[in-house]
Structure formats: C-alpha cells, structure tokens
Design an enzyme around this catalytic site. Sequence first.
Site, PDB file in Angstrom:
ATOM      1  N   TYR A 213      58.067  27.928 -33.521  1.00  0.00           N
ATOM      2  CA  TYR A 213      57.991  28.334 -34.922  1.00  0.00           C
ATOM      3  C   TYR A 213      58.214  29.834 -35.084  1.00  0.00           C
ATOM      4  CZ  TYR A 213      53.384  30.337 -33.987  1.00  0.00           C
ATOM      5  OH  TYR A 213      52.364  31.103 -33.481  1.00  0.00           O
ATOM      6  N   ILE A 243      45.508  25.136 -38.923  1.00  0.00           N
ATOM      7  CA  ILE A 243      45.149  25.293 -40.335  1.00  0.00           C
ATOM      8  C   ILE A 243      45.540  24.026 -41.099  1.00  0.00           C
ATOM      9  CG2 ILE A 243      45.230  27.807 -40.373  1.00  0.00           C
ATOM     10  CD1 ILE A 243      48.073  27.624 -41.453  1.00  0.00           C
ATOM     11  N   TYR A 269      45.012  30.822 -44.360  1.00  0.00           N
ATOM     12  CA  TYR A 269      43.946  31.695 -43.886  1.00  0.00           C
ATOM     13  C   TYR A 269      43.131  32.309 -45.020  1.00  0.00           C
ATOM     14  CZ  TYR A 269      46.028  31.161 -39.302  1.00  0.00           C
ATOM     15  OH  TYR A 269      46.500  30.626 -38.137  1.00  0.00           O
TER      16      TYR A 269
END
Length: 500
Positions: A213, A243, A269
């Site tokens: 990624y 997440i 986040y």
Amino acid sequence: SSYDRGSTFNVFVGKGQLIAGMDEALVGMCVNERRFVKIPPKLAYGSEGVSGVIPPNSVLHFDVLLIDLWNSEDEVQVQTYFKPEKCPRTVQVSDFVRYHYNGTFLDGTLFDSSHNRMRTYDTYVGIGWLIPGMDQGLLGMCVGEKRIITIPPFLAYGEDGDGKDIPGQASLVFDVALLDLHNPKDGITIENQHVPESCERRSQTGDFLRYHYNGTLLDGTLFDSSYSRNRTYDTYVGKGYVIAGMDEGLLGVCTGEKRRIIIPPHLGYGEEGRGKIPGSAVLVFDIHVVDFHNPSDSVSITVNYKPSNCTVLSKKGDYLKYHYNASLLDGTLLDSTHSLGKTYNIVLGSGQVVVGMDMGLQNMCVGERRTVIIPPHLGYGEDGVEGEVPGSAVLVFDIELLELVSGLPEGYMFVWNGEVSPNLFEEIDQNHDGEVLLEEFSEYIQAQVDSGKGKLAPGFDFEKIVKNMFTNQDRDGNGKVTAEEFKLKDQEAREEHDEL
C-alpha cells in the site's frame, strides 16, 4: 490625527456624518490610496469654526490614507484562483474541513496565519463554529482548491472586532487552501483500479491478507508506504487488527486486485491522528493484494494433465523424481528445477519437503502434471525462508512427475523378495564365530540387494539404512549381534502380540 489615537476613523460616506468637503473628497478612493485633501471653509466649518480647535474661515488640509472600504449591501466575495481538474466532492453544510489560510485586512496587513502555526484550521462548516462570512465562503470548495474570501465586517467581527488582533469594522481577506473534507456520516469509499479477469475467490472475514500500500492524505501527502520497507503488510481482516475502515475495505478483494480505499477519520485515526497522520484526517490507501488465505485452508490440487494409463499412484514411502516451478500467487517465480537441469527427488511422506507438498504429491501417476497451491501453515509459515520465501506466503507449485519407485510397507527399510533362509544368521556370520559385526552385516545386505533377493527402501542412503538395521539388532549396544539378539521384524511383531 488618527495616528495619535492609534485607531482608524470609521464612518459612512455621503450620509452627513462628515463635513461636506470630506464627504466629497473620499468618493472614488481605493484601499491603500493616499490623498492630500484641501477643503475650503464653506465645505468645512465655515465662519464659525470649532471653538478652541478650528478658527473661523479656516482652510483645512487632510492627509488621508484609506485602510478599509465596505458597503452595508456587500456580500461575501469569493475568487477561486486554483481548482483541481478532478473535484468529486465539494464542501456542504455540516461537513468537517481542514484548511490552511492567511488572514489579512483589505490593506494587506497580515493578522493571522495557520501556516505560521504549522497546523491546519479544523472545523465544521455552516453550523456556527465560524464567523458567518467564512461559513459561507467555504461552501462549494474542492479539496486542493485555493480561493480568496473577502468578508465585510458585519459578516465577520462587526463593530467591536475580536478584542485582540482585529479592530472594529474591519473587512477580512482570507487566502484559503482546502486540504481535507469529510462528513461525520461518511462511510469508506472504494474505487477499483484493477480487478483481475480470473477471480475464483474473494476475501472474507477471518482471512489473512498480504498486501502492499501507499498511504496518503487527501491532498496527496504521503505518510506511509509498504513499498519503502520492501515488504508487504500482513494481517487478518474483519477482526480488528487494522483500523475499522481498512478492515472493511479489504473485504471482497481478489488476489492481484488494486483498489483505492478512502477512509474518513472516525474510521481511521480519529481526532488525535497518529505519527505523520494529523488529527481528523481523511486517509487514502492505494492497495495491491498480493495473496490471501484462511487458516482453515488445505492444499488445493488442480490436475492439468493425466496420462491415459494411470494405474500406479504415488503413496507414502515411494521414491519420486519430479520437476517443478515454484511461484507466489502474484506470479513471482521463486525457484525452478528446470533452471537447475535436474529433477527434485524425495521419499514421499518422510518429511523431506513441507507438509503441503507431501500432501500435493499423493495419488499422482508418472507423467501427470498438476498445480498445487499450499497455504503458509502447510508451507513455510509466518517466517518464510530468509531471502527466498516471504513470511505467510501462499505458494504455487506446477509439478510434473517423471519417475516413481514404489516404497516398502510402512515401518520397513528392507524386505525380502522371496522366502527367507531358515539359517539366516549363519549365512550372515560368514566366519562362524557366533557374532556379526557391522561390516559383515553390511556386506550381506548389499549382496542380497545386488542379487535381487532383497530390496531396500528407495531414496535413502544405503549406509544409514544398514547401520539403522544393525543397531536395531544390536540390542545390548556392544557393536556385535549374537544369534540370541537376532530377530526378524515379523518375529518381533508376533512376540509383541503374544505379550499383549
């Protein structure tokens, strides 16, 4: 002098709040224009003057610098000077935005800057968290857009100012660059960039994925990349190991798929951020799925070619010679026997290869070609092989079986092809001293194999097999086998049965 008072003179023009000459002289002025104005008595204070200040019939001289200018009918003015080609979404009421700005007065004096604080201004739009003019001026902006927002004082801080840096009745000019935009009601957004034509399986909750990624903010700022570490990110999906937005965004992918996952901060986040990720930031992940598997997976076998005569099938203990190409699921070649110019030779089921390969070579006939896909828990596990096989990698083996030598029954390393001599110990004990040494034992077994009377388990080292057989007979471990110690395997089995 207004300079002595330390504040500007603020007044409406043409409404009789000034002497007639000044009302006339100010008309047509620009901000930052300076005029020297001479006003005769008849357009000033006339024959009466101002007691103790301006004598009668005085000509007045003014040095005027225009600082600010607005009209009660003014609205917020928006001037966009940069707009990205792609603008999938614009600011709406109740959106949360992050932007940088320089705030100046109309004369260009800087009164505030987010750049100087090195952090964006983060706020909701259209719900009263901002001055009315900014609430209005931010609407319709794209991420990456830059605009000048000019706000009259009655839509800013009004007659009183802010009590600190902004004086009363000040027009404000904000040079704004929008970096981020989301709504608390947003979910993740998935944009497929490449989906392989062949996709036999899509990821589900509980699968283990390996993917690369690039992680950026909405304005394109890179905050993390697996490519820079030269290794994939490996994780379970749908189980809270990543997440929430990524947990969701990695479901339903194919091996080899590339997709963009856009994650709002409440699924990323949050308000606090993390490391290089600022608080309340929307995250953009461009991912490339390398492979995935489930811990419950077994070996997958696809037969690509099977000869018409396929009666002898490989089984545990058989000695096999085969060619293979080994690769990862994304096609990366790991190893090939063809490049070495020789076959790979093993005894099936003896632990000479990974468990998955032992399973994948079962029930195969000579000449058969098959593709064997091995999950990591049946391959090289989480650690892989340093410099050769990545950790947690699914392996693909294209195999062709070239030769098969049937093995012995399980538990046997040597068998007789005919009747066993009733005087076997005496035949082995060539010097008839009642003791057989390893050398005598080895010569005898070799002779039986050479003559075809006996057969050793194929694929193993002759000396190791013979030494192991000898050690089994040398029950007291003194390096010699006596007639009392010497027993055939089937005799041992009968005795054990009798004891039971």
